[in-house]
Design a protein around this motif. Structure first.
Motif, short mmCIF file in Angstrom:
data_model
loop_
_atom_site.label_atom_id
_atom_site.label_comp_id
_atom_site.label_asym_id
_atom_site.label_seq_id
_atom_site.Cartn_x
_atom_site.Cartn_y
_atom_site.Cartn_z
N LEU A 100 76.21 55.33 -9.38
CA LEU A 100 75.95 54.05 -9.90
C LEU A 100 75.07 54.93 -10.93
O LEU A 100 74.12 55.45 -10.70
N ALA A 101 75.09 54.25 -12.29
CA ALA A 101 74.02 54.23 -13.38
C ALA A 101 72.49 54.21 -13.68
O ALA A 101 72.58 53.30 -12.67
N ALA A 102 71.45 54.89 -13.93
CA ALA A 102 70.48 53.64 -13.64
C ALA A 102 70.40 53.12 -15.05
O ALA A 102 71.10 53.00 -15.74
N VAL A 103 69.61 51.92 -15.10
CA VAL A 103 69.67 51.36 -15.79
C VAL A 103 68.22 50.84 -16.71
O VAL A 103 67.34 50.23 -15.73
N ASP A 104 68.13 51.08 -17.77
CA ASP A 104 67.25 50.73 -18.88
C ASP A 104 67.73 49.67 -19.52
O ASP A 104 68.51 49.40 -19.78
N PHE A 105 66.39 48.74 -20.01
CA PHE A 105 66.40 47.75 -20.73
C PHE A 105 65.94 48.38 -22.13
O PHE A 105 64.92 48.65 -22.27
N PHE A 106 66.47 47.78 -23.39
CA PHE A 106 64.98 47.94 -24.23
C PHE A 106 64.69 46.92 -25.73
O PHE A 106 66.73 46.25 -26.01
#
Length: 387
Positions: free
Chosen positions: A183-189
């Protein structure tokens, strides 16, 4: 399929636990009722130690095997929290809490681990100890990180850790996983754009943040298509564009873009953040405005250790006769923090033909319970065979 007979006997009881938890969902770290229920049952099962308040509202139960020749400790993790959304299932045991719903199946995860806990407490047919980890705040609260930072791994001597998630569309009784990234890394911007507002009939006197925002939105997509290695994977999604008001003849002063980035490689993650800042600043400067990027790394990629993933595949094969290779998924999972702290594996268990996760009509499939509980207990008995 060789599900443990004990879980066939316990199926109705575990289902009752699951539906009770479903009826009383709690979000983030507010899992007070669920945590208390878990701790009460672990004590009733005869766990050797039950500790509450780890990672705020997490619970850890310890069961010692018949022998302990190598001081081995394996962790099994289930998440307990619900989502802040309204249930639309119409079930007789539907949520009684307005604005909260078990739309991701954490009620089922908790119930399956409780079932495994009852069985392992009864049999203790293993050499070492099992740490039963019941985690709050998986849905956006990084409860796994909170438990790790609270010293859980060292406190209980956990050496390996395994987690499970239900998977709609995967047949009940089947499993899926893969070695390495899962599963992917999750970033918010958030990109704040500042221009110069004014009358819409005189745009030459303004610096239009809406125009800058549309250009930035479009250009961000070039990061994946032109900067990310084609054999790598990345997603850049703008999910919110807020600008202006209901007034037809006013060009606003500011605009805001929000969204998420998903990656597997730390190098790609770093590059995307740098390029997003360059793109936003460059376009805003071209139009005479200013852009500010706030970039938050929420959850790292979930990466299964090769040895533990191969072992988990063998266990799943014993139970279901085989194990599917899971695709790479751009969704995130904070179990990644536990896998950063200790080697382990994360596996999917089939939920059958159900509504999708996070859908208001989703419901955990109780027919999956014996398979999930069997897998969790089999991990302990096979990884730490009785001396």
């Amino acid at each position: 399929m060789p599900v443990k007979n004990r879980f066939a006997e316990l199926h109705a009881e575990i289902t009752e636990w699951r539906r009770d938890i479903h009826t009383h969902p709690e979000v983030l770290y507010e899992t007070h009722r669920t945590s208390a229920l878990v701790a009460e049952k672990l004590r009733a099962f005869g766990c050797d130690e039950v500790v509450t308040g780890i990672g705020r509202t997490g619970v850890v139960g310890i069961i010692k095997g018949k022998t302990n020749t190598g001081n081995k400790v394996i962790g099994l993790r289930a998440d307990m929290d619900a989502l802040p959304m309204q249930e639309q299932t119409g079930l007789e045991y539907a949520s009684q809490t307005d604005g909260a719903m078990h739309a991701c199946g954490h009620d089922g995860h908790t119930a399956m681990l409780l079932g495994a806990a009852k069985y392992l407490s009864e049999t203790r047919n293993f050499d070492g100890s099992v740490a039963l980890i019941f985690q709050p705040a998986e849905e956006g609260g990084n409860g796994a990180l909170a438990m790790v930072e609270d010293g859980m791994m060292d406190r209980f001597g956990i050496q390996e850790v395994y987690g499970m998630h239900n998977e709609p569309g995967l047949a009940v009784g089947e499993f899926a996983l893969r070695k390495g990234p899962l599963l992917a890394a999750v970033d918010f911007f958030t990109i704040e754009i500042e221009g110069k507002g004014g009358h819409a009939a005189m745009p030459q006197q303004t610096v239009d943040p809406t125009l800058m925002g549309t250009q930035i939105h479009t250009a961000l997509q070039s990061i994946v298509s032109r900067n990310v290695n084609p054999v790598d994977r990345a997603v850049v999604s703008v999910t919110s564009f807020q600008t202006g008001s209901d007034v037809f003849n006013v060009i606003p002063h500011t605009a805001t873009l929000k969204g998420t980035v998903r990656t597997f490689s730390p190098d790609t993650q770093d590059m995307v953040e740098v390029r997003m800042r360059e793109v936003a600043n460059g376009i805003a400067a071209t139009f005479g405005g200013k852009a500010t990027l706030e970039y938050n790394r929420i959850t790292p990629a979930t990466i299964n250790a090769d040895t533990q993933a191969e072992f988990a595949e063998d266990v799943a094969t014993v139970i279901s006769g085989g194990c599917n290779e899971a695709p790479l998924v751009m969704g995130g999972e904070d179990f990644s923090y536990m896998l950063q702290a200790r080697p382990g594996a994360f596996i999917f268990v089939g939920n059958g033909d159900s509504a999708a996760l996070h859908h208001p009509e989703y419901n955990f499939n109780d027919e999956a319970i014996p398979f999930g509980s069997s897998f969790l207990s089999e991990v302990i008995e096979r990884r730490m065979p009785a001396a």
